[in-house]
Scaffold this motif. Structure first.
Motif, mmCIF file in Angstrom:
data_model
loop_
_atom_site.group_PDB
_atom_site.id
_atom_site.type_symbol
_atom_site.label_atom_id
_atom_site.label_comp_id
_atom_site.label_asym_id
_atom_site.label_seq_id
_atom_site.Cartn_x
_atom_site.Cartn_y
_atom_site.Cartn_z
ATOM 1 N N THR A 282 22.989 20.765 -8.516
ATOM 2 C CA THR A 282 23.182 22.230 -7.901
ATOM 3 C C THR A 282 24.435 22.913 -8.509
ATOM 4 O O THR A 282 25.176 23.320 -7.981
ATOM 5 C CB THR A 282 23.239 22.093 -6.416
ATOM 6 N N PRO A 283 24.421 22.966 -9.914
ATOM 7 C CA PRO A 283 25.754 23.642 -10.645
ATOM 8 C C PRO A 283 25.778 25.138 -10.077
ATOM 9 O O PRO A 283 24.829 25.834 -9.902
ATOM 10 C CB PRO A 283 25.374 23.509 -11.722
ATOM 11 N N GLY A 284 27.239 25.494 -9.920
ATOM 12 C CA GLY A 284 27.300 27.012 -9.455
ATOM 13 C C GLY A 284 27.087 27.227 -7.932
ATOM 14 O O GLY A 284 27.108 28.232 -7.386
ATOM 15 N N ALA A 285 26.910 25.917 -7.159
ATOM 16 C CA ALA A 285 27.052 26.121 -5.752
ATOM 17 C C ALA A 285 28.500 26.528 -5.161
ATOM 18 O O ALA A 285 29.403 26.307 -5.905
ATOM 19 C CB ALA A 285 26.887 24.732 -5.095
ATOM 20 N N HIS A 286 28.569 27.484 -4.125
ATOM 21 C CA HIS A 286 29.674 27.773 -3.827
ATOM 22 C C HIS A 286 30.509 27.037 -2.454
ATOM 23 O O HIS A 286 29.749 25.961 -1.995
ATOM 24 C CB HIS A 286 29.866 29.388 -2.981
ATOM 25 N N ALA B 294 25.038 32.928 -15.265
ATOM 26 C CA ALA B 294 23.955 32.907 -15.159
ATOM 27 C C ALA B 294 23.426 32.263 -13.854
ATOM 28 O O ALA B 294 22.879 32.503 -12.802
ATOM 29 C CB ALA B 294 23.089 32.437 -16.130
ATOM 30 N N LEU B 295 24.262 31.089 -13.550
ATOM 31 C CA LEU B 295 24.184 30.147 -12.396
ATOM 32 C C LEU B 295 24.581 30.965 -11.223
ATOM 33 O O LEU B 295 23.837 30.878 -10.116
ATOM 34 C CB LEU B 295 25.003 28.863 -12.718
ATOM 35 N N GLY B 296 25.708 31.918 -11.300
ATOM 36 C CA GLY B 296 25.839 32.537 -10.295
ATOM 37 C C GLY B 296 24.950 33.493 -9.651
ATOM 38 O O GLY B 296 24.761 33.430 -8.500
ATOM 39 N N TYR B 297 24.465 33.974 -10.419
ATOM 40 C CA TYR B 297 23.094 35.021 -10.008
ATOM 41 C C TYR B 297 22.062 34.349 -9.740
ATOM 42 O O TYR B 297 21.124 34.796 -8.749
ATOM 43 C CB TYR B 297 22.929 36.169 -11.291
ATOM 44 N N LEU B 298 21.543 33.078 -10.457
ATOM 45 C CA LEU B 298 20.496 32.435 -9.974
ATOM 46 C C LEU B 298 20.812 31.815 -8.406
ATOM 47 O O LEU B 298 19.743 31.157 -8.021
ATOM 48 C CB LEU B 298 20.345 31.371 -11.089
ATOM 49 N N ARG B 299 22.062 31.825 -8.135
ATOM 50 C CA ARG B 299 22.268 31.251 -6.819
ATOM 51 C C ARG B 299 21.963 32.402 -5.567
ATOM 52 O O ARG B 299 22.097 32.138 -4.563
ATOM 53 C CB ARG B 299 23.532 30.782 -6.605
ATOM 54 N N ARG B 300 21.718 33.669 -5.920
ATOM 55 C CA ARG B 300 21.415 34.525 -5.199
ATOM 56 C C ARG B 300 19.895 34.801 -5.152
ATOM 57 O O ARG B 300 19.316 35.010 -6.228
ATOM 58 C CB ARG B 300 22.282 35.846 -5.513
ATOM 59 N N GLU B 301 19.286 35.115 -4.062
ATOM 60 C CA GLU B 301 18.034 35.038 -4.040
ATOM 61 C C GLU B 301 17.068 36.230 -4.648
ATOM 62 O O GLU B 301 16.145 35.996 -5.515
ATOM 63 C CB GLU B 301 17.376 35.263 -2.440
ATOM 64 N N GLY C 30 14.986 35.747 -8.132
ATOM 65 C CA GLY C 30 13.676 36.133 -8.160
ATOM 66 C C GLY C 30 13.304 37.190 -9.385
ATOM 67 O O GLY C 30 12.570 37.116 -10.122
ATOM 68 N N MET C 31 14.386 38.114 -9.599
ATOM 69 C CA MET C 31 14.294 39.176 -10.879
ATOM 70 C C MET C 31 13.883 38.034 -12.095
ATOM 71 O O MET C 31 13.229 38.490 -12.946
ATOM 72 C CB MET C 31 15.177 40.056 -10.735
ATOM 73 N N LEU C 32 14.997 37.361 -12.229
ATOM 74 C CA LEU C 32 15.320 36.623 -13.619
ATOM 75 C C LEU C 32 13.963 35.691 -13.972
ATOM 76 O O LEU C 32 13.385 35.686 -14.841
ATOM 77 C CB LEU C 32 16.460 35.896 -13.608
ATOM 78 N N ILE C 33 13.421 35.030 -12.730
ATOM 79 C CA ILE C 33 12.256 34.180 -12.972
ATOM 80 C C ILE C 33 11.199 35.020 -13.242
ATOM 81 O O ILE C 33 10.147 34.691 -13.978
ATOM 82 C CB ILE C 33 12.160 33.403 -11.684
ATOM 83 N N GLU C 34 10.888 35.940 -12.382
ATOM 84 C CA GLU C 34 9.697 36.915 -12.569
ATOM 85 C C GLU C 34 9.618 37.390 -14.113
ATOM 86 O O GLU C 34 8.551 37.485 -14.695
ATOM 87 C CB GLU C 34 9.440 38.089 -11.698
ATOM 88 N N LEU C 35 10.780 37.850 -14.881
ATOM 89 C CA LEU C 35 11.047 38.309 -16.090
ATOM 90 C C LEU C 35 10.583 37.358 -17.159
ATOM 91 O O LEU C 35 10.355 37.506 -18.192
ATOM 92 C CB LEU C 35 12.183 38.994 -16.268
ATOM 93 N N LEU C 36 11.180 35.953 -16.647
ATOM 94 C CA LEU C 36 10.732 34.791 -17.564
ATOM 95 C C LEU C 36 9.440 34.658 -17.598
ATOM 96 O O LEU C 36 8.861 34.277 -18.692
ATOM 97 C CB LEU C 36 11.677 33.611 -17.214
#
Length: 209
Positions: free
Chosen positions: A54-58, A110-117, A121-127
């Motif tokens: 879980t890299p990037g966890a706070h 990237a990990l920081g933003y991937l840890r935000r819902e 979601g936006m990054l995954i949808e665009l991938l």
């Protein structure tokens, strides 16, 4: 059920599950022999193992997911940092943690933003659908257009998104690898993407020849 030493069975099982991962790291377990002597090794190895998945966890997520106390979490994180096993970096109001030496600055952002819902979601949808528009993203994520616009601006400022001609993920293969490698920590949509990763890597990559 709580044991005499105050550690309940659920917490013990959680720590041991992640400790097995952490102890396997050459950077961790043996870095501080005092941990074993004082009974701290399970918790410390558990944090290291948790961050490997879980890299990037706070801070508070690490504390809560591992069922540790605030002071206990602070203590072990500091010792792991001192041992050179993990790195801490600032992401807005968050202090995030990753395994040391594994991620470059782009990947940590990237990990920081991937840890935000919503950004995740936006990054995954665009991938999944590189041609997706702002309206498509809003529909897929069930959020408002202004919400998409707000996060698109943040992602662009962070160097993760281009809005020059529609929306496009920057370094898409890098972001895709992060999502796929740690899909279990990113939720169902990430797991769906991971199951079909080979096709997306081929699609995203440059033509050969």
């Amino acid at each position: 059920m709580t044991k005499p030493d105050g550690v309940d069975d659920e917490k013990r099982a959680t720590l041991r599950r992640f400790a097995a991962l952490g102890a396997a790291s050459p950077l961790v377990g043996r870095a501080d022999t005092a941990a074993a002597e004082t009974g701290e090794s399970d918790a410390r190895d558990a944090i290291a193992g948790y961050l490997s998945t879980t890299p990037g966890a706070h801070f508070s997520k690490i504390r809560d997911d591992l069922q540790l106390g605030t002071g206990e979490t602070q203590h072990h994180l500091r010792r792991l940092e001192d041992a050179g096993a993990i790195e801490r970096y600032r992401d807005g109001d968050y202090k995030r943690y990753v395994t040391a030496g594994r991620f470059d600055e782009f990947e940590k952002r990237a990990l920081g933003y991937l840890r935000r819902e919503t950004p995740r979601g936006m990054l995954i949808e665009l991938l999944l659908t590189p041609s997706a528009t702002a309206a498509d993203l809003a529909d897929a994520l069930e959020v408002s257009a202004p919400t998409v616009s707000k996060y698109a601006g943040e992602l662009e400022e962070a160097g993760l998104l281009s809005r020059a001609d529609g929306y496009a993920v920057e370094r898409p293969e890098t972001v895709l690898v992060l999502v796929v490698r740690h899909a279990d920590s990113f939720g169902d949509r990430a797991r769906t993407l991971a199951r079909n990763a080979d096709g997306y890597l081929s699609y995203q990559g440059s033509p050969s020849g």
